[in-house]
Enzyme design. Structure first.
Site, PDB file in Angstrom:
ATOM      1  N   CYS A  68       0.855  -1.191   0.000  1.00 25.27           N
ATOM      2  CA  CYS A  68       0.000   0.000   0.000  1.00 25.27           C
ATOM      3  C   CYS A  68       0.883   1.230   0.000  1.00 25.27           C
ATOM      4  O   CYS A  68       1.886   1.269   0.722  1.00 25.27           O
ATOM      5  CB  CYS A  68      -0.877  -0.025   1.262  1.00 25.27           C
ATOM      6  SG  CYS A  68      -2.009   1.366   1.388  1.00 25.27           S
ATOM      7  N   HIS A 119     -10.129   1.346   1.886  1.00 22.50           N
ATOM      8  CA  HIS A 119      -9.658   2.687   2.273  1.00 22.50           C
ATOM      9  C   HIS A 119     -10.836   3.637   2.493  1.00 22.50           C
ATOM     10  O   HIS A 119     -10.758   4.548   3.319  1.00 22.50           O
ATOM     11  CB  HIS A 119      -8.764   3.282   1.175  1.00 22.50           C
ATOM     12  CG  HIS A 119      -7.341   2.805   1.217  1.00 22.50           C
ATOM     13  ND1 HIS A 119      -6.488   3.085   2.253  1.00 22.50           N
ATOM     14  CD2 HIS A 119      -6.617   2.084   0.328  1.00 22.50           C
ATOM     15  CE1 HIS A 119      -5.288   2.562   2.004  1.00 22.50           C
ATOM     16  NE2 HIS A 119      -5.348   1.946   0.840  1.00 22.50           N
ATOM     17  N   HIS A 160      -9.037  -4.046  -1.622  1.00 20.70           N
ATOM     18  CA  HIS A 160      -8.043  -3.266  -0.876  1.00 20.70           C
ATOM     19  C   HIS A 160      -8.354  -1.762  -0.987  1.00 20.70           C
ATOM     20  O   HIS A 160      -8.390  -1.049   0.012  1.00 20.70           O
ATOM     21  CB  HIS A 160      -6.640  -3.581  -1.420  1.00 20.70           C
ATOM     22  CG  HIS A 160      -5.540  -2.717  -0.868  1.00 20.70           C
ATOM     23  ND1 HIS A 160      -4.468  -3.221  -0.174  1.00 20.70           N
ATOM     24  CD2 HIS A 160      -5.345  -1.357  -0.919  1.00 20.70           C
ATOM     25  CE1 HIS A 160      -3.674  -2.218   0.197  1.00 20.70           C
ATOM     26  NE2 HIS A 160      -4.176  -1.077  -0.251  1.00 20.70           N
ATOM     27  N   GLU A 161      -8.592  -1.299  -2.207  1.00 27.92           N
ATOM     28  CA  GLU A 161      -8.844   0.139  -2.410  1.00 27.92           C
ATOM     29  C   GLU A 161     -10.159   0.564  -1.758  1.00 27.92           C
ATOM     30  O   GLU A 161     -10.237   1.626  -1.127  1.00 27.92           O
ATOM     31  CB  GLU A 161      -8.868   0.483  -3.904  1.00 27.92           C
ATOM     32  CG  GLU A 161      -7.543   0.266  -4.633  1.00 27.92           C
ATOM     33  CD  GLU A 161      -6.362   0.947  -3.975  1.00 27.92           C
ATOM     34  OE1 GLU A 161      -6.538   1.991  -3.331  1.00 27.92           O
ATOM     35  OE2 GLU A 161      -5.241   0.415  -4.098  1.00 27.92           O
TER      36      GLU A 161
HETATM   37 ZN    ZN Z   1      -3.731   0.972   0.002  1.00 28.64          ZN
END
Ligand code: ZN
Length: 185
Positions: free
Chosen positions: A105, A151, A147-148
């Site tokens: 990341c 966020h 994953h994104e």
């Molecule tokens: Zn990330």
């Protein structure tokens, strides 16, 4: 200030832990959002990432950019994926079977860690023209998108580590782990 002046926000900054808000239709066409998206793309390219979420440049709005180049160095053996902007994305898991990936990341520089995520998802989102779109993703893209989108909820991949022994510096990932199969969950 030019777009590339943007600095990635790193782990430990409370901004990364806040949820992002959805965008309204009238904001999607705005110059303000256009600037944020351009800033995200420039920053992602500059940092060599394959994805970036708006909170990583300090904007708590639900926008994600993903783009996987040919011969990606950060993640080898991945298929290229053309640049796509996801606004107000919503995920539905289509296959609960998990796959492990050595994630990294831009907000946790120098770290890699194995995260197991569902292998197939459907994503509902808005495009930059405000039109809704639905698409199905599997394999590495399913991991990258989850994953994104995490966020946008204030979640980092380190929160999802199953085994902290599968957390490594990038250097030691290359040295000890890259060529080994990922252990099953
Ligand atoms: Zn990330």
């Amino acid at each position: 200030m030019s777009a590339v002046d943007s600095k990635i926000i790193h782990m430990g900054n409370p901004i990364l832990r806040q949820p992002s808000r959805q965008l309204k239709q009238n904001e999607i066409a705005s110059a303000w959002l256009h600037d944020i998206i351009n800033d995200m793309i420039a920053t992602m390219h500059q940092e060599g990432g394959i994805g970036l979420a708006a909170p990583q440049i300090g904007q708590l709005v639900q926008v994600v950019v993903v783009e996987i180049p040919k011969n990606c160095k950060r993640y080898v053996n991945t298929q290229p994926f053309e640049r796509t902007i996801f606004i107000n994305p919503h995920i539905e898991v289509l296959d609960e079977t998990v796959q492990g990936c050595w994630e990294s990341c831009l907000s946790t520089p120098g770290l890699r860690g194995v995260v197991y995520r569902p292998r197939k998802i459907r994503v509902n989102y808005l495009q930059t023209d405000g039109q809704p779109r639905q698409a199905v993703f599997d394999n590495f893209l399913a991991t990258a998108l989850q994953h994104e989108f995490d966020h946008l909820q204030g979640i980092l991949f380190v929160d999802r580590l199953h085994n902290s022994r599968l957390l490594s510096t990038h250097e030691n990932y290359l040295r000890f782990w890259r060529d080994k199969p990922i252990p099953p969950l």
